[in-house]
Design an enzyme around this catalytic site. Structure first.
Site, PDB file in Angstrom:
ATOM      1  N   GLU A 142       0.857  -1.185   0.000  1.00  0.00           N
ATOM      2  CA  GLU A 142       0.000   0.000   0.000  1.00  0.00           C
ATOM      3  C   GLU A 142       0.892   1.235   0.000  1.00  0.00           C
ATOM      4  O   GLU A 142       1.818   1.340   0.804  1.00  0.00           O
ATOM      5  CB  GLU A 142      -0.882  -0.018   1.262  1.00  0.00           C
ATOM      6  CG  GLU A 142      -1.762   1.211   1.366  1.00  0.00           C
ATOM      7  CD  GLU A 142      -2.472   1.352   2.717  1.00  0.00           C
ATOM      8  OE1 GLU A 142      -2.485   0.386   3.513  1.00  0.00           O
ATOM      9  OE2 GLU A 142      -2.998   2.442   2.976  1.00  0.00           O
ATOM     10  N   ASP A 149       0.661  13.931  -5.181  1.00  0.00           N
ATOM     11  CA  ASP A 149       1.549  14.468  -4.143  1.00  0.00           C
ATOM     12  C   ASP A 149       2.976  14.465  -4.687  1.00  0.00           C
ATOM     13  O   ASP A 149       3.399  13.473  -5.304  1.00  0.00           O
ATOM     14  CB  ASP A 149       1.572  13.565  -2.894  1.00  0.00           C
ATOM     15  CG  ASP A 149       0.232  13.518  -2.185  1.00  0.00           C
ATOM     16  OD1 ASP A 149      -0.618  14.364  -2.493  1.00  0.00           O
ATOM     17  OD2 ASP A 149       0.059  12.632  -1.326  1.00  0.00           O
ATOM     18  N   THR A 190     -17.862  11.218 -12.038  1.00  0.00           N
ATOM     19  CA  THR A 190     -16.699  10.351 -12.271  1.00  0.00           C
ATOM     20  C   THR A 190     -15.451  11.130 -12.695  1.00  0.00           C
ATOM     21  O   THR A 190     -14.388  10.545 -12.828  1.00  0.00           O
ATOM     22  CB  THR A 190     -16.992   9.315 -13.376  1.00  0.00           C
ATOM     23  OG1 THR A 190     -17.234  10.021 -14.600  1.00  0.00           O
ATOM     24  CG2 THR A 190     -18.189   8.462 -13.034  1.00  0.00           C
ATOM     25  N   PRO A 192     -13.368  13.238 -11.181  1.00  0.00           N
ATOM     26  CA  PRO A 192     -12.151  13.127 -10.359  1.00  0.00           C
ATOM     27  C   PRO A 192     -11.437  11.775 -10.558  1.00  0.00           C
ATOM     28  O   PRO A 192     -10.210  11.726 -10.570  1.00  0.00           O
ATOM     29  CB  PRO A 192     -12.681  13.250  -8.920  1.00  0.00           C
ATOM     30  CG  PRO A 192     -13.976  13.974  -9.058  1.00  0.00           C
ATOM     31  CD  PRO A 192     -14.560  13.560 -10.374  1.00  0.00           C
ATOM     32  N   CYS A 382      -0.586   0.709  29.681  1.00  0.00           N
ATOM     33  CA  CYS A 382       0.688   1.431  29.624  1.00  0.00           C
ATOM     34  C   CYS A 382       0.641   2.668  30.520  1.00  0.00           C
ATOM     35  O   CYS A 382       0.641   2.539  31.724  1.00  0.00           O
ATOM     36  CB  CYS A 382       1.082   1.726  28.187  1.00  0.00           C
ATOM     37  SG  CYS A 382       2.873   1.843  28.017  1.00  0.00           S
ATOM     38  N   HIS A 509       0.929  -3.435  25.692  1.00  0.00           N
ATOM     39  CA  HIS A 509      -0.252  -3.048  24.906  1.00  0.00           C
ATOM     40  C   HIS A 509      -0.938  -4.290  24.332  1.00  0.00           C
ATOM     41  O   HIS A 509      -0.608  -4.698  23.211  1.00  0.00           O
ATOM     42  CB  HIS A 509       0.167  -2.144  23.737  1.00  0.00           C
ATOM     43  CG  HIS A 509       0.669  -0.805  24.149  1.00  0.00           C
ATOM     44  ND1 HIS A 509      -0.121   0.315  24.159  1.00  0.00           N
ATOM     45  CD2 HIS A 509       1.897  -0.407  24.563  1.00  0.00           C
ATOM     46  CE1 HIS A 509       0.600   1.358  24.569  1.00  0.00           C
ATOM     47  NE2 HIS A 509       1.821   0.938  24.813  1.00  0.00           N
ATOM     48  N   GLU A 511      -3.738  -4.458  23.070  1.00  0.00           N
ATOM     49  CA  GLU A 511      -4.585  -4.092  21.923  1.00  0.00           C
ATOM     50  C   GLU A 511      -3.907  -4.336  20.581  1.00  0.00           C
ATOM     51  O   GLU A 511      -4.579  -4.438  19.562  1.00  0.00           O
ATOM     52  CB  GLU A 511      -5.046  -2.629  22.041  1.00  0.00           C
ATOM     53  CG  GLU A 511      -3.989  -1.561  21.773  1.00  0.00           C
ATOM     54  CD  GLU A 511      -3.160  -1.173  23.001  1.00  0.00           C
ATOM     55  OE1 GLU A 511      -3.096  -1.976  23.955  1.00  0.00           O
ATOM     56  OE2 GLU A 511      -2.563  -0.077  23.001  1.00  0.00           O
TER      57      GLU A 511
HETATM   58  N1  GLN Z   1       4.790   7.598  28.740  1.00  0.00           N
HETATM   59  C1  GLN Z   1       4.875   6.308  29.336  1.00  0.00           C
HETATM   60  C2  GLN Z   1       6.249   5.696  29.177  1.00  0.00           C
HETATM   61  O1  GLN Z   1       7.006   6.079  28.334  1.00  0.00           O
HETATM   62  C3  GLN Z   1       3.797   5.374  28.787  1.00  0.00           C
HETATM   63  C4  GLN Z   1       3.895   5.136  27.323  1.00  0.00           C
HETATM   64  C5  GLN Z   1       2.635   4.559  26.718  1.00  0.00           C
HETATM   65  O2  GLN Z   1       1.549   4.691  27.280  1.00  0.00           O
HETATM   66  N2  GLN Z   1       2.750   3.935  25.573  1.00  0.00           N
HETATM   67  O3  GLN Z   1       6.598   4.816  29.904  1.00  0.00           O
END
Ligand code: GLN
Length: 533
Positions: A142, A149, A190, A192, A382, A509, A511
């Site tokens: 991608e 640009d 169309t 663009p 974090c 993290h 997530e």
């Molecule tokens: N600022 C914090 C650190 O550096 C937490 C970083 C974050 O939340 N990713 O430890």
């Protein structure tokens, strides 16, 4: 099969969802049994997005091998479940850096270093790098930004050359554009798209497939017109209409034959249609999950994209628990003791978000106190975890001046402190504790239950500061337990308060590793607690 290269470019405007189309195509090819990787080439000069303010490009996503990357890599992983690496995220800055380093080493033997061929050669090398390390049938690349640009020109020139070198059966260009609807005229336009394709043709690239982003159904006349003016077969003019969820895009693309068209154009006769069974079952769950679960997101960036992976992880776990997650952004800068009740009491659960710097941290600490004292399920991630730790020190351990040395370098009670090995690092880019680290979980803890009683996990990090081990005993004796420990460094990675319903903070993290087909166990367990199970 020799590796084939698919390039995804975008025209007319940014934010068309190139990342989602790339991830969807990757998903569809993967479902056919091909080995696929998806990579992002960004035209900006930063070496990586790690130093970028989230207001610029949204969240910084981190790969397991510790690269700070564009948030689109998060989509690639969530859709396909295939881990990306540092080779999947390249910027102009990285390209120039490596060319300049080679020049300094004298590798170019006295030549004048130029955009063509030196920069374009390096881009071509990077595009093909993943396929030199493992077998890949398809590399989907991608290209960030929009055709026209100035800064993306070397990338497009590199693609032009590479397509010429590889030939039509080994390379393909899918171009995304936008078809606006003029309400006053009652018409879809169309022009663009035509202009954007002409620009691409002017650079020597003829797209084989067009994906037209639109808010209104495109009829055959419009598709025929686009096909005619852009030298593209009509079946290869695909529409990408707004859908209720990004996770419906792969199915929509499959219905219109995006993958079969791409395969045929590259000389492959597609086998029968893959079923995408588990994906459909996720979508079915999603449709049925209508009961709302209110989750507060306490953070300082008033921008959805800044917490992309967290929002998606909540949505995955919500779906599998038959809930529709409604996230409420609560700006920590304006969260006070006075309004905490009004803002937080209606939440089934609260996530205290990651972040950097002092802005908004006192609000996060107030949120941590409110949810702790009101026993609302709370997930600190974090910086969020660090704020839970500071709140506990101030209000339970009686250390009213407790802080992180990030926020107050001279705090006498630095319950969050910089790691020793970080102290002599002055460069900001790519120097944090990044990527996957092992973590050993204490048996019998809530966290251990959440992880299905797995003892050793691996999670991705991105931070410079840590729980200060000098305080472990004080915390443990007063009810906040250190339940996740790095077996090599002894660093505290997870804290929890076992006497509460669900009060867990992770230094890492989670997530980053929740996917559609494998929702993250901590998010699953958090959502269950929010539902009251
Ligand atoms: N600022 C914090 C650190 O550096 C937490 C970083 C974050 O939340 N990713 O430890």
């Amino acid at each position: 099969m020799e590796t084939k290269y698919i390039f995804i470019t975008g025209g007319v405007t940014s934010s068309l969802g190139k990342g989602i189309i790339s991830a969807s195509l990757g998903k569809l090819l993967q479902a056919r049994g091909y080995e696929v990787t998806i990579q992002k080439f960004d035209p900006y000069i930063n070496i990586d997005p790690g130093t970028l303010n989230p207001y610029e490009h949204g969240e910084c996503y981190v790969t397991a091998d510790g690269m700070e990357t564009d948030l689109d890599l998060g989509h690639y992983e969530r859709f396909t479940g295939i881990e990306t690496t540092r080779d999947n995220s390249v910027t102009t800055g990285r390209i120039y850096l490596s060319v300049i380093e080679k020049e300094r080493r004298g590798d170019y033997l006295g030549k004048t270093i130029q955009v063509v061929p030196h920069i374009t050669d390096e881009i071509k090398r990077r595009i093909q790098l993943n396929a030199t390390k493992k077998h890949l049938d398809f590399v989907i690349t991608e290209i960030g930004g929009t055709i026209g640009d100035i800064e993306s020109q070397p990338f497009l020139e590199a693609i032009r050359q590479l397509r010429w070198e590889l030939g039509p059966t080994r390379s393909l260009n899918v171009h995304l554009t936008y078809v606006p609807y003029l309400a006053a005229a009652g018409e879809l336009k169309t022009k663009p798209t035509q202009t954007s394709v002409k620009q691409l043709q002017g650079l020597g690239i003829q797209p084989e497939v067009l994906v037209l982003r639109t808010e209104h159904e495109l009829n055959d006349d419009i598709r025929a017109k686009v096909a005619h003016f852009c030298n593209v077969d009509m079946p290869a003019v695909i529409q990408s209409q707004d859908l209720p969820s990004i996770y419906e895009v792969p199915v929509n693309m499959q219905r219109q034959g995006l993958d079969t068209i791409c395969l045929k154009k590259m000389g492959i006769e597609p086998n029968s249609l893959p079923e995408l069974g588990p994906w459909h079952s996720f979508l079915e769950h999603r449709k049925k999950a209508t009961s709302i679960l209110n989750i507060g997101l306490v953070g300082k960036y008033d921008l959805q994209d800044a917490y992309k992976s967290i929002i998606e992880s909540l949505a995955h776990a919500g779906t599998y628990n038959d809930r529709k997650i409604k996230t409420h952004f609560i700006n920590s800068e304006y969260l006070t003791k006075e309004n905490a009740d009004e803002l937080l009491s209606g939440m089934a659960g609260v996530v205290i978000c990651p972040g950097f710097g002092t802005r908004g941290i006192e609000g996060k600490i107030i949120a941590a106190e409110y949810t702790r004292t009101h026993n609302i399920p709370t997930f600190g991630i974090c910086l969020g975890m660090q704020m839970m730790v500071i709140e506990f020190a101030r209000n339970v351990l009686g250390l009213s001046d407790a802080n992180s040395s990030e926020m107050d370098a001279d705090t006498p009670n630095n319950v969050i402190d910089m790691m020793e090995e970080q102290k002599n690092i002055h460069q900001k880019g790519g120097t944090m504790r990044l990527g996957s680290y092992d973590c050993k979980i204490v048996e019998g803890s809530h966290t251990w239950e959440a992880y299905d009683k797995v003892e050793l996990i691996k999670e991705r990090h991105r931070h410079r500061y840590e729980f200060n081990n000098r305080y472990v005993e004080a915390y443990e004796n007063n009810g906040m337990k250190c339940v996740g420990i790095n077996p090599d460094s002894n660093l505290v990675e997870i804290v929890e308060i076992p006497s509460l319903k669900w009060y867990i903070g992770t230094q890492f993290h989670p997530e980053y590793s929740s996917t559609v087909l494998h929702p993250h166990p901590l998010f699953m367990s958090f959502i269950k607690a929010c539902i009251g199970q």
